[in-house]
Design a protein around this motif. Structure first.
Motif, PDB file in Angstrom:
ATOM      1  N   HIS A  79       0.814  -1.211   0.000  1.00 31.02           N
ATOM      2  CA  HIS A  79       0.000   0.000   0.000  1.00 31.02           C
ATOM      3  C   HIS A  79       0.849   1.263   0.000  1.00 31.02           C
ATOM      4  CE1 HIS A  79      -4.350  -1.118   0.831  1.00 31.02           C
ATOM      5  NE2 HIS A  79      -3.741  -2.255   0.530  1.00 31.02           N
ATOM      6  N   ALA A  80       2.105   1.148   0.405  1.00 29.62           N
ATOM      7  CA  ALA A  80       2.978   2.323   0.434  1.00 29.62           C
ATOM      8  C   ALA A  80       4.432   1.877   0.398  1.00 29.62           C
ATOM      9  CB  ALA A  80       2.719   3.141   1.691  1.00 29.62           C
ATOM     10  N   GLY A  81       5.290   2.739  -0.159  1.00 29.94           N
ATOM     11  CA  GLY A  81       6.720   2.490  -0.156  1.00 29.94           C
ATOM     12  C   GLY A  81       7.194   1.658  -1.331  1.00 29.94           C
ATOM     13  N   GLU A  82       8.449   1.218  -1.214  1.00 26.27           N
ATOM     14  CA  GLU A  82       9.069   0.448  -2.287  1.00 26.27           C
ATOM     15  C   GLU A  82       9.064  -1.033  -1.928  1.00 26.27           C
ATOM     16  OE1 GLU A  82      12.917   1.949  -3.254  1.00 26.27           O
ATOM     17  OE2 GLU A  82      12.222   4.018  -3.339  1.00 26.27           O
ATOM     18  N   GLY A  83       9.172  -1.862  -2.954  1.00 27.33           N
ATOM     19  CA  GLY A  83       9.201  -3.300  -2.744  1.00 27.33           C
ATOM     20  C   GLY A  83       8.234  -3.997  -3.675  1.00 27.33           C
ATOM     21  N   PRO A  84       8.164  -5.311  -3.586  1.00 32.38           N
ATOM     22  CA  PRO A  84       7.266  -6.048  -4.473  1.00 32.38           C
ATOM     23  C   PRO A  84       5.804  -5.686  -4.211  1.00 32.38           C
ATOM     24  CG  PRO A  84       8.249  -7.510  -2.832  1.00 32.38           C
ATOM     25  CD  PRO A  84       8.892  -6.180  -2.678  1.00 32.38           C
ATOM     26  N   GLN A  85       4.981  -5.768  -5.249  1.00 31.73           N
ATOM     27  CA  GLN A  85       3.572  -5.423  -5.136  1.00 31.73           C
ATOM     28  C   GLN A  85       2.824  -6.395  -4.225  1.00 31.73           C
ATOM     29  OE1 GLN A  85       3.556  -2.103  -6.318  1.00 31.73           O
ATOM     30  NE2 GLN A  85       1.449  -2.707  -6.674  1.00 31.73           N
ATOM     31  N   VAL A  86       3.197  -7.661  -4.281  1.00 35.07           N
ATOM     32  CA  VAL A  86       2.502  -8.692  -3.508  1.00 35.07           C
ATOM     33  C   VAL A  86       3.524  -9.595  -2.832  1.00 35.07           C
ATOM     34  CG1 VAL A  86       0.941 -10.673  -3.662  1.00 35.07           C
ATOM     35  CG2 VAL A  86       0.535  -8.677  -5.098  1.00 35.07           C
ATOM     36  N   ILE A  87       3.263  -9.946  -1.587  1.00 33.69           N
ATOM     37  CA  ILE A  87       4.060 -10.929  -0.875  1.00 33.69           C
ATOM     38  C   ILE A  87       3.123 -12.068  -0.532  1.00 33.69           C
ATOM     39  CG2 ILE A  87       5.362 -11.445   1.224  1.00 33.69           C
ATOM     40  CD1 ILE A  87       6.148  -8.524   1.359  1.00 33.69           C
ATOM     41  N   SER A  88       3.555 -13.294  -0.848  1.00 34.22           N
ATOM     42  CA  SER A  88       2.722 -14.463  -0.615  1.00 34.22           C
ATOM     43  C   SER A  88       3.483 -15.490   0.204  1.00 34.22           C
ATOM     44  CB  SER A  88       2.297 -15.074  -1.953  1.00 34.22           C
ATOM     45  OG  SER A  88       1.621 -16.284  -1.757  1.00 34.22           O
TER      46      SER A  88
END
Length: 99
Positions: free
Chosen positions: A86-95
């Motif tokens: 929802h905010a910041g940098e990094g992958p869009q989804v973590i599973s």
């Protein structure tokens, strides 16, 4: 002028529905409802004080925009081991399935 919370008093002494009443601090507490004339008593509640730790300030400091400005990343659970950014940098989804 402060807003005070009052509650109706049932015949058995139990508390009833609550209502708010705007009155001066110097006014005596109500003993009867101004319209219905039913007995009431003032309810003691915690004061609502603003400042840096108030609910509005905390929400502003924890907003998605503010989190990104501070260089952090916010993920929100989307369901069943999946988190979406929802905010910041990094992958869009973590599973949980990603290894």
């Amino acid at each position: 002028m402060p807003i005070y919370i009052y509650e109706f008093i049932h015949e058995d002494g139990q508390a009833g529905a609550q209502f708010e009443h705007l009155q001066k601090m110097s006014d005596p507490p109500l003993t009867v409802h101004p319209i219905s004339q039913q007995p009431v008593r003032r309810v003691i509640t915690a004061p609502n004080i603003g400042g840096k730790n108030s609910e509005g300030a905390v929400k502003a400091n924890l907003s998605d925009k503010r989190i990104a400005e501070l260089g952090m990343t916010k993920y929100v659970k989307a369901g069943n081991g999946v988190y979406e950014k929802h905010a910041g940098e990094g992958p869009q989804v973590i599973s949980a399935d990603d290894k």
